[in-house]
Structures are given as C-alpha cells and as structure tokens.
Design a protein around this motif. Structure first.
Motif, PDB file in Angstrom:
ATOM      1  N   MET A   1       0.271 -10.511   6.914  1.00 35.00           N
ATOM      2  CA  MET A   1      -1.109 -10.344   6.474  1.00 35.00           C
ATOM      3  C   MET A   1      -1.630  -8.952   6.840  1.00 35.00           C
ATOM      4  O   MET A   1      -2.240  -8.258   6.040  1.00 35.00           O
ATOM      5  N   THR A   2      -1.364  -8.544   8.113  1.00 36.83           N
ATOM      6  CA  THR A   2      -1.806  -7.227   8.579  1.00 36.83           C
ATOM      7  C   THR A   2      -1.137  -6.112   7.792  1.00 36.83           C
ATOM      8  O   THR A   2      -1.757  -5.105   7.447  1.00 36.83           O
ATOM      9  N   THR A   3       0.162  -6.328   7.482  1.00 33.73           N
ATOM     10  CA  THR A   3       0.890  -5.315   6.698  1.00 33.73           C
ATOM     11  C   THR A   3       0.290  -5.150   5.320  1.00 33.73           C
ATOM     12  O   THR A   3       0.143  -4.034   4.807  1.00 33.73           O
ATOM     13  N   ASN A   4      -0.097  -6.240   4.684  1.00 37.02           N
ATOM     14  CA  ASN A   4      -0.696  -6.179   3.348  1.00 37.02           C
ATOM     15  C   ASN A   4      -2.038  -5.451   3.370  1.00 37.02           C
ATOM     16  O   ASN A   4      -2.361  -4.667   2.468  1.00 37.02           O
ATOM     17  N   VAL A   5      -2.823  -5.721   4.444  1.00 42.97           N
ATOM     18  CA  VAL A   5      -4.122  -5.049   4.559  1.00 42.97           C
ATOM     19  C   VAL A   5      -3.926  -3.542   4.744  1.00 42.97           C
ATOM     20  O   VAL A   5      -4.625  -2.724   4.140  1.00 42.97           O
ATOM     21  N   SER A   6      -2.957  -3.153   5.578  1.00 46.19           N
ATOM     22  CA  SER A   6      -2.681  -1.729   5.806  1.00 46.19           C
ATOM     23  C   SER A   6      -2.219  -1.049   4.532  1.00 46.19           C
ATOM     24  O   SER A   6      -2.634   0.078   4.216  1.00 46.19           O
ATOM     25  N   GLN A   7      -1.339  -1.722   3.796  1.00 43.71           N
ATOM     26  CA  GLN A   7      -0.872  -1.155   2.532  1.00 43.71           C
ATOM     27  C   GLN A   7      -2.018  -1.009   1.537  1.00 43.71           C
ATOM     28  O   GLN A   7      -2.088  -0.019   0.800  1.00 43.71           O
ATOM     29  N   ALA A   8      -2.912  -1.993   1.515  1.00 46.25           N
ATOM     30  CA  ALA A   8      -4.055  -1.921   0.602  1.00 46.25           C
ATOM     31  C   ALA A   8      -4.973  -0.759   0.959  1.00 46.25           C
ATOM     32  O   ALA A   8      -5.479  -0.052   0.087  1.00 46.25           O
ATOM     33  N   ARG A   9      -5.175  -0.543   2.279  1.00 52.06           N
ATOM     34  CA  ARG A   9      -6.016   0.571   2.709  1.00 52.06           C
ATOM     35  C   ARG A   9      -5.377   1.910   2.364  1.00 52.06           C
ATOM     36  O   ARG A   9      -6.056   2.834   1.893  1.00 52.06           O
TER      37      ARG A   9
ATOM     38  N   SER B   1      -3.259   2.465  -0.018  1.00 51.68           N
ATOM     39  CA  SER B   1      -3.331   2.614  -1.474  1.00 51.68           C
ATOM     40  C   SER B   1      -4.731   3.035  -1.916  1.00 51.68           C
ATOM     41  O   SER B   1      -4.889   3.885  -2.801  1.00 51.68           O
ATOM     42  N   SER B   2      -5.757   2.461  -1.262  1.00 46.58           N
ATOM     43  CA  SER B   2      -7.133   2.835  -1.602  1.00 46.58           C
ATOM     44  C   SER B   2      -7.409   4.296  -1.260  1.00 46.58           C
ATOM     45  O   SER B   2      -8.025   5.022  -2.053  1.00 46.58           O
ATOM     46  N   ARG B   3      -6.957   4.737  -0.075  1.00 46.01           N
ATOM     47  CA  ARG B   3      -7.151   6.135   0.310  1.00 46.01           C
ATOM     48  C   ARG B   3      -6.393   7.071  -0.621  1.00 46.01           C
ATOM     49  O   ARG B   3      -6.891   8.153  -0.969  1.00 46.01           O
ATOM     50  N   HIS B   4      -5.208   6.666  -1.035  1.00 48.22           N
ATOM     51  CA  HIS B   4      -4.417   7.483  -1.968  1.00 48.22           C
ATOM     52  C   HIS B   4      -5.145   7.624  -3.308  1.00 48.22           C
ATOM     53  O   HIS B   4      -5.196   8.715  -3.884  1.00 48.22           O
ATOM     54  N   LEU B   5      -5.726   6.522  -3.784  1.00 51.51           N
ATOM     55  CA  LEU B   5      -6.462   6.575  -5.044  1.00 51.51           C
ATOM     56  C   LEU B   5      -7.700   7.458  -4.922  1.00 51.51           C
ATOM     57  O   LEU B   5      -8.041   8.208  -5.849  1.00 51.51           O
ATOM     58  N   GLN B   6      -8.369   7.381  -3.772  1.00 48.15           N
ATOM     59  CA  GLN B   6      -9.542   8.215  -3.566  1.00 48.15           C
ATOM     60  C   GLN B   6      -9.178   9.698  -3.558  1.00 48.15           C
ATOM     61  O   GLN B   6      -9.855  10.521  -4.182  1.00 48.15           O
ATOM     62  N   ARG B   7      -8.108  10.034  -2.842  1.00 48.88           N
ATOM     63  CA  ARG B   7      -7.671  11.432  -2.806  1.00 48.88           C
ATOM     64  C   ARG B   7      -7.260  11.904  -4.197  1.00 48.88           C
ATOM     65  O   ARG B   7      -7.555  13.033  -4.592  1.00 48.88           O
ATOM     66  N   THR B   8      -6.572  11.039  -4.941  1.00 47.08           N
ATOM     67  CA  THR B   8      -6.158  11.416  -6.294  1.00 47.08           C
ATOM     68  C   THR B   8      -7.373  11.661  -7.182  1.00 47.08           C
ATOM     69  O   THR B   8      -7.416  12.637  -7.951  1.00 47.08           O
ATOM     70  N   ALA B   9      -8.372  10.787  -7.077  1.00 45.52           N
ATOM     71  CA  ALA B   9      -9.583  10.947  -7.882  1.00 45.52           C
ATOM     72  C   ALA B   9     -10.327  12.226  -7.507  1.00 45.52           C
ATOM     73  O   ALA B   9     -10.804  12.966  -8.378  1.00 45.52           O
ATOM     74  N   ILE B  10     -10.419  12.507  -6.198  1.00 46.74           N
ATOM     75  CA  ILE B  10     -11.108  13.722  -5.748  1.00 46.74           C
ATOM     76  C   ILE B  10     -10.395  14.965  -6.261  1.00 46.74           C
ATOM     77  O   ILE B  10     -11.023  15.908  -6.767  1.00 46.74           O
TER      78      ILE B  10
END
Length: 280
Positions: A1-9, A11-20
């Motif tokens: 569960m913790t691993t999935n949350v970390s991966q999701a975070r 992935s979210s940061r990666h998407l934010q950096r890509t968008a910026i």
C-alpha cells in the motif's frame, strides 16, 4: 500500500514538472518568435517580403545594404551606446550619493524629501519634456549627445531603488567603520559600494536598457542623423507613403545585436543580480 502511494506521488510530481516545462517551452517560443520573424523578414527579397513561410526560399542581403547606405546607422549605434552608457553612469552615481545621504543622515524632513522624490518619479517624462527642451535650447544643447544625457542624469527611480537597498545594509558594520576612524566618503566607497554589487548591477542594467530604448526626447532634440540615435533611425523607414518593411526589419536586427551581445556575455551576472536584488 505504501509503495503504491509513493509511486503515485512520484508520478504526480513527474506530471507537474512535465507540465511546468511544457508551459515554459511554449512561453519561450512565443517570446523568441517575433525576433526570429524579424531576422527572417530582413533576409527576404523585396518580392517575397510578405510571404508566410518560416524560412525564405531565397536569402537576400539587399535590405542590409540599403540600410547601411541610406542612413549612418553605425554612427547612430555609437551615439546610442555613448548616450546610454553616460546616462547609466550618471544615474547610478547620483542615485548612490542621494540614497546614501537619505539613508545614513536622517533629518527632520527626511520623510518629506523621500515623498517629493517618490512623487517626481510618478510624473511622466513627457510632462517635463517641453521645459527641458526650452532649457536645452537656451543652453545650446540642441542636436548634441550632452543634451540627450543631462535631463536624464538624475532619476528618482535610481534614488529610491538604492535607498531601500541601503536601509537593509547592517548598521553595525558602518558603526564599526566609524569607530575605526573612517569618514563618510571612505565608508561609502570602501564598505557600502563593494557590498551592494547586486543592486548596483540591477540598476545599471535597467538604466542602460531604458536609455537605449529612449525615443521621444531624442526625437525632439535631434536635428541631423549624424547626431541622432538608433530609435530615430528606425523611424526614418516609416513614411507617409508607406513603410519600408525590409530595411526596417534589417535595421531592427542590427540594432538588437548590441543588447543581445551584452546579455549573452553577462547572462550569469544579470540573472544573479536580479535574483539577489529581489527583482522578479
């Protein structure tokens, strides 16, 4: 569960950096495209000047030859450089001395003096242009570089900018210098100025670019192309019969080269000075 949350975070940061980065790239292209189009238009032959292609099918230097033979552009570039450099030096020097006096020698009417300087900053130069012209005419400064510099030698913005920078300067250092026997002149040049590189650099850059882009005052004061500046040279290609777009773009490209060269040469120092001085 913790691993999935970390991966999701992640992935979210990666998407934010890509968008910026995507937004920054888009804004950069929008900013650079007018300069690119100016250069491309200056290289087009006259019969293909209004083509919408991103690159000319045939490169022609006729517009540059026309510009260099029609007006004394190189002389105007020298005049503009001298005028902008002299104006910058005067504004930095007068602003430094006035700001130091206001910040380190408070008096009963300091607030009033500061308010008067701030109000004078809000008055557009166009309001004082006619009185300055009359004064320049009586002093025999028409059609001279001195006449272009003198009315802009003192800038309220420079005084206020350096005044607020000096107010944040540690007073303990100045007190220690005075206890060691240093006079005000020595404190200013040996202690204050070496530690205010960022504000002084920022002010110099702003003043130089502002003086380089000045148009209305040289338009009133100049009489001959040989004693004029590059902004007036650009205006010579805009007539009632029509605009000479090819030569106009070529002249604009030549005029942009000194500013671009200065920026490329001092890029690191410019960015550093703006960041340290708090300008955004």
């Amino acid at each position: 569960m913790t691993t999935n949350v970390s991966q999701a975070r992640r992935s979210s940061r990666h998407l934010q950096r890509t968008a910026i980065h995507a937004v920054m790239i888009a804004l950069s292209l929008i900013s650079v495209f007018p300069v690119y189009w100016m250069v491309v238009s200056s290289l087009r032959p006259e019969n293909a000047l209004f083509s919408t292609s991103l690159w000319p099918s045939e490169i022609s230097l006729d517009s540059y030859r026309f510009v260099l033979t029609r007006i004394p552009l190189l002389r105007m570039l020298v005049n503009t450089t001298v005028m902008a450099a002299a104006t910058t030096a005067c504004q930095v020097l007068t602003g430094l001395l006035a700001a130091y006096a206001l910040a380190r020698w408070p008096m009963r009417l300091s607030a009033v003096v500061h308010g008067v300087i701030a109000v004078s900053w809000l008055v557009p130069f166009q309001v004082t242009m006619i009185p300055n012209y009359v004064l320049a005419s009586r002093l025999g400064l028409l059609d001279t570089l001195t006449g272009l510099v003198v009315p802009n030698a003192i800038a309220a913005f420079a005084i206020l900018f350096l005044y607020h920078a000096m107010r944040s300067f540690p007073a303990e250092i100045l007190d220690a210098a005075r206890m060691d026997g240093a006079g005000s002149w020595r404190v200013l040049w040996q202690i204050v100025v070496p530690n205010m590189g960022a504000p002084l650099a920022s002010l110099a850059i702003i003043s130089f670019i502002s003086a380089w882009n000045e148009y209305f005052w040289p338009l009133m004061l100049s009489r001959t192309p040989e004693n004029s500046v590059v902004q007036i040279g650009l205006q010579m290609f805009m007539t009632q019969e029509g605009n000479l777009w090819g030569p106009l773009m070529a002249a604009a490209a030549i005029i942009s080269l000194p500013i671009l060269a200065i920026y490329l040469f001092l890029q690191r120092h410019i960015i550093e000075s703006f960041v340290k001085s708090g300008i955004r």
